[in-house]
Each structure stands twice: as structure tokens, then as C-alpha cells.
Scaffold this motif. Structure first.
Motif, mmCIF file in Angstrom:
data_model
loop_
_atom_site.group_PDB
_atom_site.id
_atom_site.type_symbol
_atom_site.label_atom_id
_atom_site.label_comp_id
_atom_site.label_asym_id
_atom_site.label_seq_id
_atom_site.Cartn_x
_atom_site.Cartn_y
_atom_site.Cartn_z
ATOM 1 N N ALA A 1 0.832 -1.206 0.000
ATOM 2 C CA ALA A 1 0.000 0.000 0.000
ATOM 3 C C ALA A 1 0.870 1.261 0.000
ATOM 4 C CB ALA A 1 -0.931 -0.001 1.215
ATOM 5 N N PHE A 2 1.937 1.256 0.788
ATOM 6 C CA PHE A 2 2.841 2.411 0.813
ATOM 7 C C PHE A 2 3.524 2.584 -0.547
ATOM 8 C CE2 PHE A 2 2.133 2.980 5.185
ATOM 9 C CZ PHE A 2 2.773 4.136 5.607
ATOM 10 N N MET A 3 3.904 1.482 -1.172
ATOM 11 C CA MET A 3 4.555 1.580 -2.481
ATOM 12 C C MET A 3 3.592 2.178 -3.507
ATOM 13 S SD MET A 3 7.610 0.771 -1.868
ATOM 14 C CE MET A 3 8.435 0.554 -3.437
ATOM 15 N N LEU A 4 2.328 1.783 -3.453
ATOM 16 C CA LEU A 4 1.346 2.343 -4.375
ATOM 17 C C LEU A 4 1.160 3.837 -4.122
ATOM 18 C CD1 LEU A 4 -0.862 2.137 -6.553
ATOM 19 C CD2 LEU A 4 -2.459 1.516 -4.722
ATOM 20 N N HIS A 5 0.986 4.183 -2.873
ATOM 21 C CA HIS A 5 0.699 5.579 -2.535
ATOM 22 C C HIS A 5 1.864 6.513 -2.862
ATOM 23 C CE1 HIS A 5 -1.414 8.823 -0.520
ATOM 24 N NE2 HIS A 5 -0.272 9.124 0.077
ATOM 25 N N TYR A 6 3.082 6.084 -2.548
ATOM 26 C CA TYR A 6 4.217 6.993 -2.686
ATOM 27 C C TYR A 6 5.049 6.794 -3.951
ATOM 28 C CZ TYR A 6 3.262 8.411 2.064
ATOM 29 O OH TYR A 6 2.659 8.907 3.186
ATOM 30 N N PHE A 7 4.974 5.624 -4.577
ATOM 31 C CA PHE A 7 5.874 5.354 -5.699
ATOM 32 C C PHE A 7 5.166 4.932 -6.980
ATOM 33 C CE2 PHE A 7 8.200 4.661 -1.769
ATOM 34 C CZ PHE A 7 9.212 5.598 -1.929
ATOM 35 N N GLY A 8 3.865 4.772 -6.951
ATOM 36 C CA GLY A 8 3.120 4.511 -8.168
ATOM 37 C C GLY A 8 2.836 3.039 -8.443
ATOM 38 N N ARG A 9 2.207 2.841 -9.585
ATOM 39 C CA ARG A 9 1.705 1.505 -9.923
ATOM 40 C C ARG A 9 2.817 0.481 -10.175
ATOM 41 N NH1 ARG A 9 -3.323 3.499 -13.514
ATOM 42 N NH2 ARG A 9 -4.691 3.861 -11.745
#
Length: 189
Positions: free
Chosen positions: A160-168
Motif C-alpha cells: 500500500a505504501f509503495m502504491l501511494h508513494y511510488f506509483g503503480r
């Protein structure tokens, strides 16, 4: 565009899944599904020594370190690509991730549900064989409380953090990490 409707829908879906497991007597269809999967995996371990070794390895504490190192490697890749300001931001993000994981882990233990691991639950079943009887690899065989699962929760928070801060793209990579390590953890005895 606001993500609030998506977040609300996914949260409601999570609550609905939990209720579908929690409310029915003996957990309804989920118990049947869990039992069948557990017994199928156990029987495959008996038939195939290499599979038993794989299960023993994935139940070893060192394997848990592997999931942490894999998440760290993905994060490090983005960290090394960032400029100085981006790296400061990423340190704050990782600190927030750790705090979030710790808080959610503690909140998870407040859920009034205790669920022993399948290996402990089915231990007395005559057709179940312990992984310790099949291999000589040191392994963790039992857990007195496997709900909610710490490993799966941490992997989901990371994704979830990777999606929120770094994209798909980062999210998809994190989901692959989640799927691999969660599948390995789910087969834990």
C-alpha cells in the motif's frame, strides 16, 4: 481525483470478508476451504520430500528475514534513484511505514479472535504428518495465534505504501513480493 470511494469500498470489502469468516458457526465455508487446503498440502509433503523441504525452509525464521530483505531491496532501488531531497522524504516514508506497521499489528492483536495455526489445530488428525517427521530442517511448526497474520499484514502495508508513494509499477513489484511470501507463509504448518 479522490481515492476516498475506492478506499471506502476496499475497507468495506475487508470488513465483509472478516464477517463472513467470523460469524458463521465454525467459520462456515472458510473452515472447509482451510481444511481441504491444509490436508492437500500435508499429503503432498508426504508424497514429495522436496516439497516437504520447501515447506520446512519457508517455515524457518531465516525465510522471514528474506521477505524483509526483499522489501528492503525494492525500497533501496527507489531510494538510490532519488536526489537528496527525495531521500529525506523516503526516510520519512519508511519511518511512517514502520510506525503504521507497529500500530496496526498491535491493533490486530486487539481483535477479539484467537486462531491457532492449522498445524496445531489438525495435529491430532490421524492422517496428518508433522513436517518435523518428514525433514531434518529446523522449522517453526506451530503458532498459538495466527490471526491476524503479522507477515501478511506487513507485506500488505508495504504494498500500500509503495502504491501511494511510488506509483503503480512499484506497487505491482510489491504485490509480487506479497504474493510470493504470503503464499509461502500461508502454507505454514
Amino acid at each position: 481525483m479522490s481515492r476516498l470511494p475506492t478506499m471506502a469500498m476496499l475497507s468495506l470489502l475487508g470488513v465483509a470478508l472478516f464477517i463472513s469468516w467470523y460469524l458463521p458457526a465454525h467459520h462456515g465455508i472458510w473452515f472447509t476451504l482451510d481444511s481441504r487446503i491444509y490436508h492437500a498440502v500435508n499429503h503432498q509433503a508426504v508424497r514429495h520430500p522436496q516439497f516437504a523441504d520447501f515447506l520446512a525452509i519457508t517455515n524457518n525464521r531465516i525465510f522471514d528475514l528474506g521477505s524483509l530483505l526483499t522489501m528492503g531491496a525494492l525500497y533501496l532501488r527507489y531510494f538510490l534513484r532519488a536526489d537528496a531531497a527525495g531521500r529525506h522524504r523516503m526516510l520519512a516514508i519508511v519511518l511512517a511505514l514502520i510506525i503504521t506497521a507497529l500500530v496496526l499489528n498491535q491493533l490486530g492483536h486487539l481483535v477479539p479472535v484467537s486462531h491457532v495455526s492449522p498445524s496445531r489445530y489438525f495435529k491430532a488428525t490421524p492422517d496428518v504428518v508433522s513436517i518435523a517427521e518428514l525433514t531434518h530442517i529446523p522449522t517453526k511448526e506451530f503458532s498459538s495465534d495466527s490471526f491476524p497474520g503479522d507477515h501478511g499484514m506487513l507485506l500488505m502495508i508495504f504494498a500500500a505504501f509503495m502504491l501511494h508513494y511510488f506509483g503503480r509499477r512499484a506497487f505491482l513489484q510489491a504485490v509480487l513480493i506479497f504474493l510470493f511470501f504470503s503464499a509461502a507463509v500461508a502454507m505454514r504448518w
